[in-house]
Design an enzyme around this catalytic site. Structure first.
Site, PDB file in Angstrom:
ATOM      1  CG  ASP A   1      -0.414   0.006   2.513  1.00 40.67           C
ATOM      2  OD1 ASP A   1       1.024  -0.042   2.458  1.00 40.67           O
ATOM      3  OD2 ASP A   1      -1.041  -0.068   3.522  1.00 40.67           O
TER       4      ASP A   1
ATOM      5  CG  ASP B   1       0.544  -4.081   2.100  1.00 40.09           C
ATOM      6  OD1 ASP B   1       0.420  -4.918   3.107  1.00 40.09           O
ATOM      7  OD2 ASP B   1       1.624  -3.031   1.741  1.00 40.09           O
TER       8      ASP B   1
ATOM      9  CD  GLU C   1       0.090  -1.608   7.772  1.00 42.32           C
ATOM     10  OE1 GLU C   1      -0.198  -0.689   8.769  1.00 42.32           O
ATOM     11  OE2 GLU C   1       0.883  -1.197   6.844  1.00 42.32           O
TER      12      GLU C   1
ATOM     13  CD  GLU D   1       7.821  -0.570   7.520  1.00 41.64           C
ATOM     14  OE1 GLU D   1       6.752  -1.258   7.339  1.00 41.64           O
ATOM     15  OE2 GLU D   1       7.872   0.528   7.364  1.00 41.64           O
TER      16      GLU D   1
HETATM   17  O1  KIV Z   1       3.538  -1.059   1.510  1.00 41.33           O
HETATM   18  C1  KIV Z   1       4.913  -1.534   1.715  1.00 41.33           C
HETATM   19  O2  KIV Z   1       5.593  -1.193   0.890  1.00 41.33           O
HETATM   20  C2  KIV Z   1       5.169  -2.285   2.887  1.00 41.33           C
HETATM   21  C3  KIV Z   1       6.665  -2.767   2.996  1.00 41.33           C
HETATM   22  C4  KIV Z   1       7.409  -1.478   3.468  1.00 41.33           C
HETATM   23  C5  KIV Z   1       6.898  -4.060   3.865  1.00 41.33           C
HETATM   24  O3  KIV Z   1       4.374  -2.774   3.558  1.00 41.33           O
END
Ligand code: KIV
Length: 271
Positions: free
Chosen positions: A51, A90, A122, A189
């Protein structure tokens, strides 16, 4: 007979086997067909339709505005390019939090409409019900703990997370919970390297770090950061392999000059 060489696809089981063998996993973001094709041909194991497209592709300040329809559009472009990598998408902000039925519907839309192989969410215990429900439908789930950018307004900053004992303890419990629920991998992260190491050693599923040190089972970066297309984002964890912002700008300036001077197109570049 197909003219294409058979390519062995990366699956969630392949990633598990890589962890067991101590082989590092590589993951990069992709949001479009052309870039995904290059990254897949280069041999990256996992392509994340992050995302972060909200920042990198659309120019938003946070990841919050991107919609489910937009994520599906990006994901289906990536899927069309990929022969080998596992494609993880995501789930965008608002598509899974606080409502496990909606979470399942969103995950099913992503899988059906894009052809991707897995989703990423998340959070930890707060989203356990959503994670369990998505998994019960046979959709592989990747977790994401530490700095979770969809919660930026709760955190207030993009600084390193879980430096304090209490937050580190919660992260360890959440990691354990996500593994028990059945997640196939976990993104960590921006957390201290020692915590990244501890969590990676405790879990049986692979961890993939971004700013989580060298002991996670794999690494992920935003491709546009690695290639230097984004210019101003310079966190300590980022290694830039190219400075494409300047390279592309230089090529564009040369093109402008060539058109204006009448140098382009020349006699060999016309019919
Ligand atoms: O959205 C994204 O790019 C991520 C990475 C930083 C793991 O979630």
């Amino acid at each position: 007979m197909s003219i294409h060489k058979e390519v062995k696809r990366v699956t969630t089981h392949v990633l598990q086997a890589m962890k067991a063998r101590g082989e590092k996993i590589t993951m990069l973001t992709a949001y479009d067909y052309s870039m995904a094709r290059i990254l897949d041909e280069a041999g990256v194991d996992v392509l994340l339709v992050g995302d972060s497209a909200s920042n990198v592709m659309a120019g938003h300040e946070t990841t919050l505005p991107i919609t489910l329809d937009q994520m599906i559009y990006h994901a289906s472009s990536v899927v069309r390019a990929v022969r080998r990598a596992l494609v993880v998408v995501d789930m965008p902000f608002g598509s899974y939090q606080g409502n496990s039925r909606k979470a399942l519907e969103s995950a099913i839309r992503i899988m059906k409409e894009s052809g991707a192989h897995a989703v990423k969410l998340e959070g930890g215990s707060e989203i356990a019900e959503s994670v369990a429900r998505i998994l019960s439908a046979g959709v592989p789930v990747m977790g994401h703990l530490g700095l979770t950018p969809q919660s930026i307004y709760k955190f207030g900053t993009y600084k390193v997370r879980a430096r304090e004992e209490e937050e580190a303890e919660k992260l360890k419990q959440d990691a354990q919970l996500l593994e028990e629920l059945g997640c196939f991998a976990l993104v960590l992260e921006k957390i201290p390297a020692a915590l990244g190491k501890e969590v990676s050693e405790r879990l049986h599923i692979p961890t993939i770090g971004i700013g989580a040190g060298r002991h996670t089972d794999g690494q992920v970066l935003v491709t546009h950061d690695l290639l230097g297309i984004t210019k101003d984002f310079q966190p300590r964890f980022l290694r830039r392999y190219l400075e494409l912002f300047d390279t592309i700008k230089g090529a564009t300036q040369q093109y402008i000059q060539d058109v204006r001077s009448g140098d382009f197109p020349n006699e060999n570049e016309q019919y």
